[in-house]
Design a protein around this motif. Structure first.
Motif, PDB file in Angstrom:
ATOM      1  N   LEU A  60       0.931   5.910  -9.452  1.00 30.46           N
ATOM      2  CA  LEU A  60       0.165   6.630 -10.461  1.00 30.46           C
ATOM      3  C   LEU A  60      -0.524   7.784  -9.746  1.00 30.46           C
ATOM      4  CD1 LEU A  60      -0.957   6.973 -13.313  1.00 30.46           C
ATOM      5  CD2 LEU A  60      -2.794   5.379 -12.708  1.00 30.46           C
ATOM      6  N   ASP A  61      -0.151   8.994 -10.117  1.00 32.05           N
ATOM      7  CA  ASP A  61      -0.663  10.201  -9.448  1.00 32.05           C
ATOM      8  C   ASP A  61      -0.454  10.126  -7.940  1.00 32.05           C
ATOM      9  OD1 ASP A  61      -1.437  11.164 -11.923  1.00 32.05           O
ATOM     10  OD2 ASP A  61      -3.481  10.384 -11.746  1.00 32.05           O
ATOM     11  N   GLY A  62       0.701   9.587  -7.555  1.00 35.37           N
ATOM     12  CA  GLY A  62       1.074   9.527  -6.149  1.00 35.37           C
ATOM     13  C   GLY A  62       0.533   8.341  -5.376  1.00 35.37           C
ATOM     14  N   VAL A  63      -0.278   7.487  -6.030  1.00 35.27           N
ATOM     15  CA  VAL A  63      -0.890   6.338  -5.351  1.00 35.27           C
ATOM     16  C   VAL A  63      -0.174   5.056  -5.784  1.00 35.27           C
ATOM     17  CG1 VAL A  63      -3.023   5.068  -4.947  1.00 35.27           C
ATOM     18  CG2 VAL A  63      -3.098   7.541  -5.340  1.00 35.27           C
ATOM     19  N   PRO A  64       0.237   4.192  -4.832  1.00 39.65           N
ATOM     20  CA  PRO A  64       0.940   2.957  -5.188  1.00 39.65           C
ATOM     21  C   PRO A  64       0.107   2.072  -6.112  1.00 39.65           C
ATOM     22  CG  PRO A  64       1.133   3.387  -2.842  1.00 39.65           C
ATOM     23  CD  PRO A  64       0.138   4.371  -3.365  1.00 39.65           C
ATOM     24  N   VAL A  65       0.790   1.416  -7.057  1.00 33.46           N
ATOM     25  CA  VAL A  65       0.126   0.568  -8.036  1.00 33.46           C
ATOM     26  C   VAL A  65      -0.056  -0.852  -7.512  1.00 33.46           C
ATOM     27  CG1 VAL A  65       0.330  -0.491 -10.328  1.00 33.46           C
ATOM     28  CG2 VAL A  65       0.924   1.926 -10.009  1.00 33.46           C
ATOM     29  N   TYR A  66       0.948  -1.385  -6.840  1.00 32.87           N
ATOM     30  CA  TYR A  66       0.945  -2.807  -6.465  1.00 32.87           C
ATOM     31  C   TYR A  66      -0.226  -3.139  -5.547  1.00 32.87           C
ATOM     32  CZ  TYR A  66       2.619  -7.396  -5.097  1.00 32.87           C
ATOM     33  OH  TYR A  66       2.709  -8.755  -4.867  1.00 32.87           O
ATOM     34  N   GLU A  67      -0.986  -4.186  -5.891  1.00 31.12           N
ATOM     35  CA  GLU A  67      -2.133  -4.673  -5.135  1.00 31.12           C
ATOM     36  C   GLU A  67      -3.155  -3.567  -4.856  1.00 31.12           C
ATOM     37  OE1 GLU A  67      -0.680  -6.752  -1.670  1.00 31.12           O
ATOM     38  OE2 GLU A  67      -0.446  -8.616  -2.817  1.00 31.12           O
ATOM     39  N   ASN A  68      -3.341  -2.677  -5.846  1.00 31.91           N
ATOM     40  CA  ASN A  68      -4.315  -1.602  -5.723  1.00 31.91           C
ATOM     41  C   ASN A  68      -5.282  -1.687  -6.899  1.00 31.91           C
ATOM     42  OD1 ASN A  68      -5.715   0.855  -5.568  1.00 31.91           O
ATOM     43  ND2 ASN A  68      -3.967   1.876  -4.598  1.00 31.91           N
ATOM     44  N   THR A  69      -6.422  -2.304  -6.680  1.00 32.75           N
ATOM     45  CA  THR A  69      -7.377  -2.565  -7.754  1.00 32.75           C
ATOM     46  C   THR A  69      -7.883  -1.286  -8.400  1.00 32.75           C
ATOM     47  OG1 THR A  69      -8.085  -4.570  -6.611  1.00 32.75           O
ATOM     48  CG2 THR A  69      -9.516  -3.746  -8.348  1.00 32.75           C
ATOM     49  N   SER A  70      -8.140  -0.257  -7.600  1.00 30.33           N
ATOM     50  CA  SER A  70      -8.689   0.985  -8.145  1.00 30.33           C
ATOM     51  C   SER A  70      -7.703   1.661  -9.087  1.00 30.33           C
ATOM     52  CB  SER A  70      -9.076   1.937  -7.013  1.00 30.33           C
ATOM     53  OG  SER A  70      -7.942   2.294  -6.229  1.00 30.33           O
ATOM     54  N   VAL A  71      -6.412   1.576  -8.767  1.00 30.40           N
ATOM     55  CA  VAL A  71      -5.394   2.166  -9.647  1.00 30.40           C
ATOM     56  C   VAL A  71      -5.241   1.319 -10.908  1.00 30.40           C
ATOM     57  CG1 VAL A  71      -2.938   2.709  -9.880  1.00 30.40           C
ATOM     58  CG2 VAL A  71      -4.148   3.304  -7.787  1.00 30.40           C
ATOM     59  N   LYS A  72      -5.225   0.014 -10.751  1.00 33.29           N
ATOM     60  CA  LYS A  72      -5.063  -0.871 -11.914  1.00 33.29           C
ATOM     61  C   LYS A  72      -6.223  -0.760 -12.888  1.00 33.29           C
ATOM     62  CE  LYS A  72      -2.155  -4.429  -9.786  1.00 33.29           C
ATOM     63  NZ  LYS A  72      -2.025  -5.881  -9.522  1.00 33.29           N
TER      64      LYS A  72
END
Length: 293
Positions: A60-72
């Motif tokens: 999402l916007d270049g940042v990995p989603v998996y195991e990334n609380t801030s993105v989720k």
């Protein structure tokens, strides 16, 4: 922008996703369609960070989603298998969502609640399927996510409530710039709300582009007379003297070709999303078969 690149996922010996590429532009309403077993739900579970990719990436916007609380925390989803805590009321679930999503809007929660009018003290798990779907949407839109991922979001809702849900989604897109992915088999509804469409089949992306481009480059031609060789015909059927064709062309180019050929009669019509879906998946080979019982 939510992007899947070269995404691959295998369960035992079955390859559910096969080098899948998918791109949802920021602020777009993206319709994800495909036959049963195409891999749509598996793709959605990767978008929401439930599954770890075997290969490829989900960002999402270049940042990995998996195991990334801030993105989720920027994403909210309504999946086909809804989950609510045992014994939890809608108010209990509101408190849970408000702790997870930093932009949870309590004012919006109250406003949407007036439209749905669900029982406040009844555990959500005792709601009907349609009422649970309303509750899930109520909580999701109140979370004010940057990205909403919706898997059959209006399945089980009556026509009035379906229209209410779509109205709230489109209002949120217009006012907040929310990015929305909708997976649904109701292509007629998707045609009314989506500006981008992806057609999946066998774990791959068959076709992905804006709906305007998709409908603008594939048309239906009905004519009586000799078919011009310059037309790129994808499928044809005949009824008496009338020939109906699906043609890869713009309306303007097809009109020039047909006018020059001067057939006895011709008409050029836009294709619906459902017709594009059928013909891109193999034309007549994907249509309803005649079965003798």
């Amino acid at each position: 922008m939510l992007e899947l690149k070269h995404l691959t996922k295998t369960f035992d010996q079955f390859k559910a996703l096969d080098n899948l590429d998918l791109c949802i532009p920021t602020g777009a309403v993206y319709g994800l369609v495909g036959p049963n077993g195409a891999g749509k739900s598996t793709a959605i579970r990767h978008m929401t960070g439930v599954y770890r990719p075997d290969a490829g990436s989900v960002t999402l916007d270049g940042v990995p989603v998996y195991e990334n609380t801030s993105v989720k925390s920027r994403m909210a989803a309504i999946t086909d298998d809804l989950f609510f805590f045992s014994g939890a009321t809608i108010e209990d679930m509101r408190k849970f969502y408000a702790n997870i999503y930093p932009k949870f809007d309590n004012t919006l929660f109250r406003q949407v609640g007036e439209a749905f009018n669900l029982p406040a003290k009844t555990p959500v798990r005792r709601f009907s399927k349609g009422m649970q779907k309303q509750a899930a949407f109520w909580l999701t839109i109140s979370s004010r996510p940057d990205v909403m991922i919706l898997d059959e979001p209006v399945d089980g809702l009556d026509p009035v409530m379906r229209r209410q849900v779509w109205s709230l989604i489109m209002s949120d897109v217009a006012q907040q710039g929310t990015t929305v992915l909708v997976s649904s088999h109701n292509l007629r509804e998707l045609e009314d709300i989506c500006d981008h469409v992806g057609i999946m089949n066998q774990g791959r992306m068959l076709l992905e582009r804006s709906l305007a481009d998709m409908q603008g480059n594939t048309i239906k031609v009905q004519m009586v007379g000799k078919i011009p060789e310059a037309l790129e015909v994808l499928h044809r059927s005949e009824s008496g003297r009338l020939t109906t064709m699906v043609v890869r062309s713009t309306m303007e180019k097809a009109s020039e070709i047909l006018s020059a050929a001067a057939p006895v009669y011709y008409d050029i019509l836009p294709l619906s999303l459902e017709e594009i879906f059928i013909y891109e998946l193999g034309g007549v080979n994907y249509e309803i078969k005649d079965i003798i019982l």
